[in-house]
Design a protein around this motif. Structure first.
Motif, PDB file in Angstrom:
ATOM      1  N   PHE A  16      -6.037  -2.318  12.753  1.00 48.42           N
ATOM      2  CA  PHE A  16      -6.076  -1.014  12.124  1.00 48.42           C
ATOM      3  C   PHE A  16      -4.779  -0.810  11.354  1.00 48.42           C
ATOM      4  O   PHE A  16      -3.691  -1.007  11.885  1.00 48.42           O
ATOM      5  CB  PHE A  16      -6.222   0.079  13.183  1.00 48.42           C
ATOM      6  CG  PHE A  16      -7.487  -0.036  13.990  1.00 48.42           C
ATOM      7  CD1 PHE A  16      -8.614   0.698  13.652  1.00 48.42           C
ATOM      8  CD2 PHE A  16      -7.560  -0.904  15.079  1.00 48.42           C
ATOM      9  CE1 PHE A  16      -9.782   0.586  14.394  1.00 48.42           C
ATOM     10  CE2 PHE A  16      -8.723  -1.026  15.826  1.00 48.42           C
ATOM     11  CZ  PHE A  16      -9.840  -0.286  15.478  1.00 48.42           C
ATOM     12  N   PHE A  17      -4.919  -0.379  10.100  1.00 43.35           N
ATOM     13  CA  PHE A  17      -3.779  -0.162   9.219  1.00 43.35           C
ATOM     14  C   PHE A  17      -3.675   1.335   8.950  1.00 43.35           C
ATOM     15  O   PHE A  17      -4.633   1.955   8.481  1.00 43.35           O
ATOM     16  CB  PHE A  17      -3.976  -0.914   7.906  1.00 43.35           C
ATOM     17  CG  PHE A  17      -4.066  -2.404   8.088  1.00 43.35           C
ATOM     18  CD1 PHE A  17      -2.938  -3.192   7.955  1.00 43.35           C
ATOM     19  CD2 PHE A  17      -5.267  -3.011   8.427  1.00 43.35           C
ATOM     20  CE1 PHE A  17      -3.016  -4.567   8.136  1.00 43.35           C
ATOM     21  CE2 PHE A  17      -5.351  -4.378   8.616  1.00 43.35           C
ATOM     22  CZ  PHE A  17      -4.221  -5.160   8.473  1.00 43.35           C
ATOM     23  N   THR A  18      -2.517   1.923   9.263  1.00 48.89           N
ATOM     24  CA  THR A  18      -2.302   3.356   9.078  1.00 48.89           C
ATOM     25  C   THR A  18      -1.549   3.585   7.777  1.00 48.89           C
ATOM     26  O   THR A  18      -0.488   2.992   7.548  1.00 48.89           O
ATOM     27  CB  THR A  18      -1.505   3.943  10.260  1.00 48.89           C
ATOM     28  OG1 THR A  18      -2.188   3.624  11.480  1.00 48.89           O
ATOM     29  CG2 THR A  18      -1.355   5.450  10.128  1.00 48.89           C
ATOM     30  N   ASP A  19      -2.106   4.465   6.922  1.00 53.55           N
ATOM     31  CA  ASP A  19      -1.462   4.758   5.644  1.00 53.55           C
ATOM     32  C   ASP A  19      -0.482   5.926   5.783  1.00 53.55           C
ATOM     33  O   ASP A  19      -0.290   6.462   6.883  1.00 53.55           O
ATOM     34  CB  ASP A  19      -2.501   4.984   4.536  1.00 53.55           C
ATOM     35  CG  ASP A  19      -3.323   6.265   4.712  1.00 53.55           C
ATOM     36  OD1 ASP A  19      -2.949   7.153   5.504  1.00 53.55           O
ATOM     37  OD2 ASP A  19      -4.364   6.367   4.029  1.00 53.55           O
ATOM     38  N   LEU A  20       0.115   6.337   4.680  1.00 50.07           N
ATOM     39  CA  LEU A  20       1.128   7.389   4.696  1.00 50.07           C
ATOM     40  C   LEU A  20       0.592   8.746   5.144  1.00 50.07           C
ATOM     41  O   LEU A  20       1.339   9.582   5.633  1.00 50.07           O
ATOM     42  CB  LEU A  20       1.775   7.527   3.313  1.00 50.07           C
ATOM     43  CG  LEU A  20       2.620   6.346   2.848  1.00 50.07           C
ATOM     44  CD1 LEU A  20       3.055   6.539   1.406  1.00 50.07           C
ATOM     45  CD2 LEU A  20       3.818   6.133   3.757  1.00 50.07           C
ATOM     46  N   GLU A  21      -0.710   8.970   4.991  1.00 51.14           N
ATOM     47  CA  GLU A  21      -1.313  10.232   5.408  1.00 51.14           C
ATOM     48  C   GLU A  21      -1.815  10.192   6.849  1.00 51.14           C
ATOM     49  O   GLU A  21      -2.409  11.152   7.340  1.00 51.14           O
ATOM     50  CB  GLU A  21      -2.478  10.610   4.477  1.00 51.14           C
ATOM     51  CG  GLU A  21      -2.041  11.113   3.108  1.00 51.14           C
ATOM     52  CD  GLU A  21      -1.603   9.980   2.188  1.00 51.14           C
ATOM     53  OE1 GLU A  21      -2.313   8.961   2.120  1.00 51.14           O
ATOM     54  OE2 GLU A  21      -0.546  10.117   1.569  1.00 51.14           O
ATOM     55  N   GLY A  22      -1.636   9.055   7.527  1.00 50.32           N
ATOM     56  CA  GLY A  22      -2.083   8.922   8.905  1.00 50.32           C
ATOM     57  C   GLY A  22      -3.516   8.432   9.052  1.00 50.32           C
ATOM     58  O   GLY A  22      -4.040   8.374  10.160  1.00 50.32           O
ATOM     59  N   ASN A  23      -4.163   8.087   7.943  1.00 49.98           N
ATOM     60  CA  ASN A  23      -5.526   7.554   7.992  1.00 49.98           C
ATOM     61  C   ASN A  23      -5.497   6.091   8.399  1.00 49.98           C
ATOM     62  O   ASN A  23      -4.628   5.334   7.950  1.00 49.98           O
ATOM     63  CB  ASN A  23      -6.206   7.675   6.619  1.00 49.98           C
ATOM     64  CG  ASN A  23      -6.259   9.100   6.138  1.00 49.98           C
ATOM     65  OD1 ASN A  23      -6.705   9.983   6.848  1.00 49.98           O
ATOM     66  ND2 ASN A  23      -5.770   9.328   4.932  1.00 49.98           N
ATOM     67  N   GLU A  24      -6.459   5.704   9.235  1.00 41.58           N
ATOM     68  CA  GLU A  24      -6.559   4.311   9.675  1.00 41.58           C
ATOM     69  C   GLU A  24      -7.693   3.594   8.953  1.00 41.58           C
ATOM     70  O   GLU A  24      -8.789   4.132   8.841  1.00 41.58           O
ATOM     71  CB  GLU A  24      -6.842   4.226  11.179  1.00 41.58           C
ATOM     72  CG  GLU A  24      -5.643   4.262  12.048  1.00 41.58           C
ATOM     73  CD  GLU A  24      -5.963   3.884  13.481  1.00 41.58           C
ATOM     74  OE1 GLU A  24      -5.033   3.435  14.162  1.00 41.58           O
ATOM     75  OE2 GLU A  24      -7.114   4.044  13.933  1.00 41.58           O
ATOM     76  N   GLN A  68       0.828  -1.213   0.000  1.00 46.96           N
ATOM     77  CA  GLN A  68       0.000   0.000   0.000  1.00 46.96           C
ATOM     78  C   GLN A  68       0.865   1.266   0.000  1.00 46.96           C
ATOM     79  O   GLN A  68       0.577   2.128  -0.817  1.00 46.96           O
ATOM     80  CB  GLN A  68      -0.943  -0.042   1.209  1.00 46.96           C
ATOM     81  CG  GLN A  68      -1.665   1.204   1.513  1.00 46.96           C
ATOM     82  CD  GLN A  68      -3.000   1.347   0.807  1.00 46.96           C
ATOM     83  OE1 GLN A  68      -3.591   0.411   0.328  1.00 46.96           O
ATOM     84  NE2 GLN A  68      -3.447   2.552   0.695  1.00 46.96           N
ATOM     85  N   PRO A  69       1.774   1.586   0.799  1.00 41.88           N
ATOM     86  CA  PRO A  69       2.260   0.870   1.976  1.00 41.88           C
ATOM     87  C   PRO A  69       1.541   1.343   3.245  1.00 41.88           C
ATOM     88  O   PRO A  69       0.862   2.363   3.245  1.00 41.88           O
ATOM     89  CB  PRO A  69       3.727   1.274   2.040  1.00 41.88           C
ATOM     90  CG  PRO A  69       3.730   2.695   1.544  1.00 41.88           C
ATOM     91  CD  PRO A  69       2.640   2.748   0.493  1.00 41.88           C
ATOM     92  N   TRP A  70       1.767   0.589   4.320  1.00 37.31           N
ATOM     93  CA  TRP A  70       1.237   0.938   5.633  1.00 37.31           C
ATOM     94  C   TRP A  70       2.397   1.357   6.519  1.00 37.31           C
ATOM     95  O   TRP A  70       3.498   0.839   6.385  1.00 37.31           O
ATOM     96  CB  TRP A  70       0.512  -0.259   6.252  1.00 37.31           C
ATOM     97  CG  TRP A  70      -0.562  -0.787   5.368  1.00 37.31           C
ATOM     98  CD1 TRP A  70      -0.531  -1.946   4.640  1.00 37.31           C
ATOM     99  CD2 TRP A  70      -1.830  -0.193   5.076  1.00 37.31           C
ATOM    100  NE1 TRP A  70      -1.691  -2.098   3.928  1.00 37.31           N
ATOM    101  CE2 TRP A  70      -2.516  -1.024   4.182  1.00 37.31           C
ATOM    102  CE3 TRP A  70      -2.456   0.977   5.499  1.00 37.31           C
ATOM    103  CZ2 TRP A  70      -3.785  -0.750   3.694  1.00 37.31           C
ATOM    104  CZ3 TRP A  70      -3.725   1.262   5.011  1.00 37.31           C
ATOM    105  CH2 TRP A  70      -4.371   0.401   4.126  1.00 37.31           C
ATOM    106  N   THR A  71       2.139   2.293   7.423  1.00 35.43           N
ATOM    107  CA  THR A  71       3.192   2.749   8.332  1.00 35.43           C
ATOM    108  C   THR A  71       3.061   2.123   9.713  1.00 35.43           C
ATOM    109  O   THR A  71       3.993   2.179  10.500  1.00 35.43           O
ATOM    110  CB  THR A  71       3.164   4.288   8.488  1.00 35.43           C
ATOM    111  OG1 THR A  71       1.894   4.680   9.030  1.00 35.43           O
ATOM    112  CG2 THR A  71       3.390   4.974   7.145  1.00 35.43           C
TER     113      THR A  71
END
Length: 158
Positions: free
Chosen positions: A116-124, A90-93
């Motif tokens: 919960f998967f957090t993306d590069l923008e901080g969205n879960e 995706q990637p996930w952080t």
């Protein structure tokens, strides 16, 4: 007896592995190698049947083989399932688990809850999961993996 701490450690290692796969997406060879090792270490494909139902699958909903699981995680030109986009790249952080409960036995554990998967923008992204673990040579390996998006009530028709 499998302990809660062992399950929590397995979950942390799984989440860290998903994040690492995504961090390698620009080095395809290293990403493929790491993702393959991730599946060998975290899942029980080498031991027998693995019931794997990933979140983002519509056509080929169930992935009982390592190549199909690898396809789901990293896709690629040679992916086993054409619908796959590479969930882990995706990637996930960050990945975090909130367990609703666990069943702990001598050589098996089952955990269910949300992760919960957090993306590069901080969205879960919230996903529901059930993981079944087998104790194999002192390590927990996943042999049941079911995940899905939470139910959403459809809007009423006016």
């Amino acid at each position: 007896m499998i302990t809660k701490e062992q399950v929590l450690e397995a979950q942390k290692n799984w989440g860290d592995g998903v994040v690492k796969i995504g961090s390698l997406k620009h080095n395809r060879e290293e990403c493929e190698s790491y993702a393959s090792d991730f599946l060998d270490v975290r899942y029980a494909f080498q031991e027998g049947t693995v019931l794997f139902k990933p979140t983002k699958c519509e056509i080929e909903q169930f992935r009982p083989t390592k190549p199909e699981a690898l396809s789901y995680f990293i896709a690629g030109d040679d992916r086993a399932c054409k619908e796959d986009k590479g969930f882990a790249i995706q990637p996930w952080t960050k990945v975090r688990f909130e367990n609703a409960g666990m069943i702990l036995e001598e050589n098996r554990a089952i955990a269910m809850g949300n992760y919960f998967f957090t993306d590069l923008e901080g969205n879960e992204a919230k996903v529901e999961y059930t993981f079944g673990y087998k104790l194999i040579d002192g390590a927990l390996r996943i042999d049941v993996h079911h995940s899905s998006f939470p139910y959403t009530h459809p809007e009423p028709v006016a």
